[in-house]
Write an enzyme that holds these catalytic residues in place. Structure first.
Site, PDB file in Angstrom:
ATOM      1  N   ARG A  67     -48.562  68.552 -23.786  1.00  0.00           N
ATOM      2  CA  ARG A  67     -47.226  69.100 -24.000  1.00  0.00           C
ATOM      3  C   ARG A  67     -46.186  67.993 -23.836  1.00  0.00           C
ATOM      4  O   ARG A  67     -46.338  67.089 -23.034  1.00  0.00           O
ATOM      5  CB  ARG A  67     -46.943  70.224 -23.006  1.00  0.00           C
ATOM      6  CG  ARG A  67     -47.689  71.523 -23.326  1.00  0.00           C
ATOM      7  CD  ARG A  67     -47.365  72.627 -22.337  1.00  0.00           C
ATOM      8  NE  ARG A  67     -47.896  72.342 -21.021  1.00  0.00           N
ATOM      9  CZ  ARG A  67     -47.199  71.872 -20.011  1.00  0.00           C
ATOM     10  NH1 ARG A  67     -45.900  71.647 -20.108  1.00  0.00           N
ATOM     11  NH2 ARG A  67     -47.788  71.633 -18.856  1.00  0.00           N
ATOM     12  N   GLY A  76     -52.135  71.859 -28.606  1.00  0.00           N
ATOM     13  CA  GLY A  76     -52.095  72.929 -27.594  1.00  0.00           C
ATOM     14  C   GLY A  76     -50.759  73.628 -27.455  1.00  0.00           C
ATOM     15  O   GLY A  76     -50.258  74.250 -28.392  1.00  0.00           O
ATOM     16  N   SER A  90     -50.040  73.299 -14.180  1.00  0.00           N
ATOM     17  CA  SER A  90     -51.050  72.885 -15.143  1.00  0.00           C
ATOM     18  C   SER A  90     -52.043  71.918 -14.498  1.00  0.00           C
ATOM     19  O   SER A  90     -51.644  71.012 -13.761  1.00  0.00           O
ATOM     20  CB  SER A  90     -50.374  72.211 -16.336  1.00  0.00           C
ATOM     21  OG  SER A  90     -49.454  73.102 -16.918  1.00  0.00           O
ATOM     22  N   ALA A  91     -53.306  72.120 -14.799  1.00  0.00           N
ATOM     23  CA  ALA A  91     -54.394  71.273 -14.290  1.00  0.00           C
ATOM     24  C   ALA A  91     -54.480  71.275 -12.764  1.00  0.00           C
ATOM     25  O   ALA A  91     -54.815  70.272 -12.144  1.00  0.00           O
ATOM     26  CB  ALA A  91     -54.289  69.853 -14.842  1.00  0.00           C
ATOM     27  N   LYS A 109     -56.280  76.882 -12.014  1.00  0.00           N
ATOM     28  CA  LYS A 109     -56.277  78.309 -12.372  1.00  0.00           C
ATOM     29  C   LYS A 109     -57.593  78.723 -13.032  1.00  0.00           C
ATOM     30  O   LYS A 109     -58.192  79.712 -12.651  1.00  0.00           O
ATOM     31  CB  LYS A 109     -55.113  78.627 -13.330  1.00  0.00           C
ATOM     32  CG  LYS A 109     -53.752  78.608 -12.649  1.00  0.00           C
ATOM     33  CD  LYS A 109     -52.626  78.997 -13.599  1.00  0.00           C
ATOM     34  CE  LYS A 109     -52.531  78.079 -14.795  1.00  0.00           C
ATOM     35  NZ  LYS A 109     -52.268  76.677 -14.483  1.00  0.00           N
ATOM     36  N   ASN A 155     -60.493  77.412 -12.917  1.00  0.00           N
ATOM     37  CA  ASN A 155     -61.597  77.365 -11.960  1.00  0.00           C
ATOM     38  C   ASN A 155     -61.586  78.564 -11.022  1.00  0.00           C
ATOM     39  O   ASN A 155     -62.635  79.164 -10.770  1.00  0.00           O
ATOM     40  CB  ASN A 155     -61.558  76.060 -11.173  1.00  0.00           C
ATOM     41  CG  ASN A 155     -62.191  74.933 -11.951  1.00  0.00           C
ATOM     42  OD1 ASN A 155     -63.391  74.719 -11.858  1.00  0.00           O
ATOM     43  ND2 ASN A 155     -61.404  74.238 -12.758  1.00  0.00           N
ATOM     44  N   ASN A 188     -56.645  65.188 -20.382  1.00  0.00           N
ATOM     45  CA  ASN A 188     -56.172  66.520 -20.774  1.00  0.00           C
ATOM     46  C   ASN A 188     -56.963  67.058 -21.975  1.00  0.00           C
ATOM     47  O   ASN A 188     -56.477  67.890 -22.730  1.00  0.00           O
ATOM     48  CB  ASN A 188     -54.667  66.474 -21.104  1.00  0.00           C
ATOM     49  CG  ASN A 188     -54.062  67.870 -21.256  1.00  0.00           C
ATOM     50  OD1 ASN A 188     -54.384  68.780 -20.493  1.00  0.00           O
ATOM     51  ND2 ASN A 188     -53.204  68.042 -22.254  1.00  0.00           N
ATOM     52  N   ARG A 220     -50.775  70.912  -5.890  1.00  0.00           N
ATOM     53  CA  ARG A 220     -51.663  69.792  -5.613  1.00  0.00           C
ATOM     54  C   ARG A 220     -50.907  68.899  -4.648  1.00  0.00           C
ATOM     55  O   ARG A 220     -50.023  68.146  -5.065  1.00  0.00           O
ATOM     56  CB  ARG A 220     -51.865  69.084  -6.950  1.00  0.00           C
ATOM     57  CG  ARG A 220     -53.099  68.276  -7.116  1.00  0.00           C
ATOM     58  CD  ARG A 220     -53.110  67.745  -8.545  1.00  0.00           C
ATOM     59  NE  ARG A 220     -54.021  68.482  -9.400  1.00  0.00           N
ATOM     60  CZ  ARG A 220     -55.326  68.200  -9.504  1.00  0.00           C
ATOM     61  NH1 ARG A 220     -55.864  67.191  -8.855  1.00  0.00           N
ATOM     62  NH2 ARG A 220     -56.087  68.921 -10.298  1.00  0.00           N
ATOM     63  N   GLU A 274     -66.250  77.531  -2.868  1.00  0.00           N
ATOM     64  CA  GLU A 274     -65.966  77.694  -1.435  1.00  0.00           C
ATOM     65  C   GLU A 274     -64.569  78.284  -1.201  1.00  0.00           C
ATOM     66  O   GLU A 274     -64.278  78.785  -0.113  1.00  0.00           O
ATOM     67  CB  GLU A 274     -66.092  76.356  -0.688  1.00  0.00           C
ATOM     68  CG  GLU A 274     -67.445  75.655  -0.836  1.00  0.00           C
ATOM     69  CD  GLU A 274     -68.624  76.415  -0.241  1.00  0.00           C
ATOM     70  OE1 GLU A 274     -68.436  77.534   0.287  1.00  0.00           O
ATOM     71  OE2 GLU A 274     -69.759  75.885  -0.314  1.00  0.00           O
TER      72      GLU A 274
HETATM   73  P1  GTP Z   1     -54.021  74.442 -17.145  1.00  0.00           P
HETATM   74  O1  GTP Z   1     -54.980  74.958 -18.166  1.00  0.00           O
HETATM   75  O2  GTP Z   1     -53.457  73.097 -17.498  1.00  0.00           O
HETATM   76  O3  GTP Z   1     -52.917  75.414 -16.842  1.00  0.00           O
HETATM   77  O4  GTP Z   1     -54.872  74.093 -15.813  1.00  0.00           O
HETATM   78  P2  GTP Z   1     -55.566  74.994 -14.684  1.00  0.00           P
HETATM   79  O5  GTP Z   1     -54.565  75.343 -13.633  1.00  0.00           O
HETATM   80  O6  GTP Z   1     -56.313  76.103 -15.302  1.00  0.00           O
HETATM   81  O7  GTP Z   1     -56.573  73.949 -13.998  1.00  0.00           O
HETATM   82  P3  GTP Z   1     -58.181  73.879 -13.992  1.00  0.00           P
HETATM   83  O8  GTP Z   1     -58.808  75.055 -13.326  1.00  0.00           O
HETATM   84  O9  GTP Z   1     -58.621  73.565 -15.357  1.00  0.00           O
HETATM   85  O10 GTP Z   1     -58.426  72.623 -13.042  1.00  0.00           O
HETATM   86  C1  GTP Z   1     -57.892  71.364 -13.327  1.00  0.00           C
HETATM   87  C2  GTP Z   1     -58.585  70.310 -12.536  1.00  0.00           C
HETATM   88  O11 GTP Z   1     -58.564  70.612 -11.139  1.00  0.00           O
HETATM   89  C3  GTP Z   1     -60.053  70.134 -12.918  1.00  0.00           C
HETATM   90  O12 GTP Z   1     -60.348  68.760 -13.010  1.00  0.00           O
HETATM   91  C4  GTP Z   1     -60.796  70.764 -11.766  1.00  0.00           C
HETATM   92  O13 GTP Z   1     -62.045  70.173 -11.576  1.00  0.00           O
HETATM   93  C5  GTP Z   1     -59.865  70.540 -10.579  1.00  0.00           C
HETATM   94  N1  GTP Z   1     -60.009  71.605  -9.560  1.00  0.00           N
HETATM   95  C6  GTP Z   1     -59.979  72.941  -9.786  1.00  0.00           C
HETATM   96  N2  GTP Z   1     -60.199  73.630  -8.636  1.00  0.00           N
HETATM   97  C7  GTP Z   1     -60.350  72.719  -7.668  1.00  0.00           C
HETATM   98  C8  GTP Z   1     -60.613  72.806  -6.255  1.00  0.00           C
HETATM   99  O14 GTP Z   1     -60.735  73.883  -5.677  1.00  0.00           O
HETATM  100  N3  GTP Z   1     -60.701  71.623  -5.573  1.00  0.00           N
HETATM  101  C9  GTP Z   1     -60.568  70.414  -6.198  1.00  0.00           C
HETATM  102  N4  GTP Z   1     -60.669  69.317  -5.463  1.00  0.00           N
HETATM  103  N5  GTP Z   1     -60.346  70.296  -7.530  1.00  0.00           N
HETATM  104  C10 GTP Z   1     -60.238  71.423  -8.250  1.00  0.00           C
HETATM  105  C1  SPV Z   2     -50.919  73.905 -19.510  1.00  0.00           C
HETATM  106  O1  SPV Z   2     -50.516  72.743 -19.720  1.00  0.00           O
HETATM  107  O2  SPV Z   2     -50.518  74.594 -18.542  1.00  0.00           O
HETATM  108  C2  SPV Z   2     -51.932  74.484 -20.406  1.00  0.00           C
HETATM  109  C3  SPV Z   2     -52.281  73.762 -21.631  1.00  0.00           C
HETATM  110  O3  SPV Z   2     -52.431  75.564 -20.125  1.00  0.00           O
HETATM  111  S1  SPV Z   2     -51.099  73.961 -22.889  1.00  0.00           S
HETATM  112  O4  SPV Z   2     -51.531  75.012 -23.790  1.00  0.00           O
HETATM  113  O5  SPV Z   2     -51.025  72.665 -23.626  1.00  0.00           O
HETATM  114  O6  SPV Z   2     -49.825  74.314 -22.321  1.00  0.00           O
HETATM  115 MN    MN Z   3     -51.535  76.379 -18.136  1.00  0.00          MN
END
Ligand code: GTP
Ligand code: SPV
Ligand code: MN
Length: 611
Positions: A85, A225, A275-276, A279, A281, A390, A423, A520
């Protein structure tokens, strides 16, 4: 039903499968402006998917993956400048600048429309203009939230088919006069007569623009995206947050999860992480503690409104997952792996293996050789990452093995707990329970996180990101926080979800994560559910209720006890360093910051000083 014809740039006429007058007028207007070679209404059929994916393979945008490994699945490598984005090119063009607030870019809507009209003039020359009707949320809703994306990108059409309820069913819902969000998109790369296309057309000039009062989106120059799949962040968060503010509901950057206790009781949880930040996970968690199960309802967006019974109900407007690939593997997220392995998935910017499969950092296997996301040979000595940080998979939700049976219910699910989290290497404990709704809103309004690769910017710098919505607010952040406060005031306090603040990412001095995370995290969820039931203890600290290590279930967990203690620690000296940062943030928000949030801040300061 064929009743209208649309002229395209070559003055041939297309039969339009709709009598929706406003839609037809808009399609005609856009076709006249953008001059595509042809106009096609997307129907969402399998035949259309096959036709478009074959076209994308021929064009070099897609590579078909090995069908024995990844059936009906494709890899796209984007232009290396079009990978996330673009927040600096994202605009909220409200009529008054003050309504966009200090966190959004703003340009006067008349001026922005003039700029975009110039850019869109002839922008689709040499391309096909697709008209993509879609519905965000269940088609069976009493008031379905409809949209139509006009795009010149086949990648967008096939991705929209995965991510939204798209095609004929949505067009039928539109009828002849249902309102819909206009979402116009072009990659901004017209082709001159005889000019060859590139695999990933895009433009250096990018505009991701929103007209909240008109409920309209115009996006130019990016194929990626959240910039291009306009049902997602543009509609379901930026435009929907403005709708929700007007209509008394919430459009949030939240996953929706169902927890099933050993007593077979269901608890629905919504969680907002930037983001990242975890969520997807958490949405697909496999609990590690005996007796607990989890099911998935959504991994990115939740629309929430109060039901007649006074409880807050959540619906996921999406139909697929657009998940971060790196870090996803059979142990961190087996359910995401099973979802993508079922096929029908588009991967973007991951690496290609020699046997036609995909690979990314963190996935099992130790390949000798790959084609990296830039299309170059890669081996273990390579300095660069094989997959872009990403890089993403785009996969149907229906393939998720933990999908909750109620996922398509227009009623939604009643939420018992809302989690905010970011984070943070320091300061913020693994879990904190708020004192009440207003205190929880304060936690959400002041939450902070380190920047990730999901958007352009310096990875790692800490920014305030209220409710993980900073990049996705369609209006003023102060009005947004006030909307949260007011919803709580008008609700039955007993029925409101409890609010918690979590941080899976606290680190030790050597940089290691103090908490193992992933499955966990079910231990933290168990504590949260037990708090809701009044069945768990927590310590009263200046920042809220925080458990000691002894108060959460650590049975069978293979981690140093000292690390768990450290992950839960409330260090008042560290928190004192947050105070000026929060003050700075409040100053930035300005006069619209609700007094209730200021009261919570003062109360926090008092609790810290008397500690
Ligand atoms: P968007 O799709 O961008 O909105 O991201 P998201 O919030 O869905 O994040 P996602 O679950 O894809 O996790 C992003 C990163 O965080 C990945 O590299 C995961 O491996 C890491 N991650 C997720 N949960 C955990 C956790 O509980 N502990 C740690 N250390 N890393 C995590
Ligand atoms: C985010 O960045 O929070 C995403 C990926 O979920 S995107 O669709 O590019 O916004
Ligand atoms: Mn998102």
């Amino acid at each position: 039903m064929t009743s209208a014809t649309i002229p395209d740039g070559t003055d041939t006429h297309v039969q339009a499968p709709t009598r929706h007058a406003e839609l037809l007028a808009w399609v005609r207007e856009v076709a006249e402006l953008t001059q595509p070679d042809r106009v096609v209404f997307a129907d969402g059929s399998d035949e259309e998917w096959d036709r478009l994916t074959s076209h994308l393979v021929t064009a070099g945008t897609f590579q078909q993956l090995n069908p024995d490994k990844k059936p009906n699945s494709f890899l796209a490598l984007s232009d290396p400048t079009d990978v996330a984005r673009v927040e600096s090119r994202t605009y909220i063009c409200s009529r008054n600048e003050a309504d966009a607030g200090p966190t959004n870019n703003w340009v006067d809507p008349t001026e922005m429309r003039a700029t975009l009209t110039d850019l869109f003039r002839g922008a689709m020359k040499g391309r096909t203009m697709y008209v993509v009707p879609f519905c965000m949320g269940p088609l069976g809703a009493a008031d379905p939230k409809l949209g139509v994306e006009i795009t010149d990108s086949e990648y967008v059409v096939v991705s929209m088919r995965v991510m939204t309820r798209m095609g004929t069913a949505a067009l039928e819902k539109l009828g002849t006069d249902r309102p819909f969000v206009k979402a116009l998109h072009s990659v901004g790369a017209p082709l001159a007569e005889g000019q060859a296309d590139v695999p990933w057309p895009c433009s250096d000039t990018k505009y991701i623009t929103h007209f909240p009062e008109d409920r309209e989106i115009i996006s130019y120059g990016s194929g990626y995206g959240g910039n291009a799949l306009l049902g997602k962040k543009c509609y379901s968060l930026r435009i929907a947050s403005a709708m929700a503010h007007d209509e008394g509901w919430l459009a949030e950057h939240m996953l929706i999860l169902k927890l099933i206790s050993p007593e077979n009781k269901n608890y629905y949880v919504a969680a907002a992480f930037p983001s990242a930040c975890g969520k997807t996970n958490l949405a697909m968690i496999e609990p590690t503690i005996p007796g607990w199960r989890a099911e998935t309802l959504g991994d990115d967006i939740a629309w929430m409104r109060f039901g007649d019974d006074g409880r807050l109900y959540a619906v996921n407007p999406e139909f697929g997952f657009f998940g971060v690939a790196p870090g996803t593997n059979w142990s961190s997220n087996p359910n995401a792996m099973k979802t993508v392995e079922a096929g029908n998935t588009v991967y973007t910017n991951v690496a290609l293996t020699d046997n036609g499969d995909v690979w990314w950092e963190g996935l099992e296997g130790d390949p000798d050789h790959l084609i990296d996301w830039k299309g170059h040979d890669w081996d273990r000595e390579s300095e660069e990452k094989a997959a872009h940080p990403n890089s993403r998979y785009c996969t149907p939700m229906s393939q998720c093995p933990t999908l909750a049976p109620e996922w398509d219910d227009p009623q939604g699910v009643p939420i018992s707990a809302i989690l905010f989290g970011g984070r943070r290497k320091t300061t913020v404990p693994l879990v904190t329970e708020s004192l009440d709704w207003q205190h929880g809103v304060f936690m959400g309004a002041t939450m902070s996180s380190e920047q990730t690769a999901a958007a352009e910017g310096k990875v790692g710098s800490v920014r305030r990101d209220p409710m993980a919505m900073i990049p996705f607010l369609g209006y003023h952040v102060g009005d947004y926080v006030n909307h949260w406060i007011n919803l709580g005031k008008n609700a039955d306090a007993q029925k409101l979800p409890k609010i918690f603040y979590v941080n899976w990412f606290r680190r030790g001095d050597d940089g290691r994560f103090l908490w193992p995370g992933f499955g966990e995290n079910s231990r933290v969820l168990e504590w949260i559910v037990n708090r809701i039931e009044g069945a768990a203890e927590g310590e009263s600290t200046p920042v809220g209720y925080v458990p000691t290590a002894a108060q959460i279930n650590l049975e069978g967990l293979d981690v140093e006890a000292a690390d768990v203690d450290e992950s839960l620690k409330v260090d008042v000296e560290e928190w004192k360093k947050e105070i000026p940062l929060i003050e700075e943030w409040f100053e930035f928000i300005g006069d619209k910051l609700p007094s209730g949030v200021r009261d919570e801040f003062e109360a926090l300061e008092r609790r810290m000083h008397s500690h």
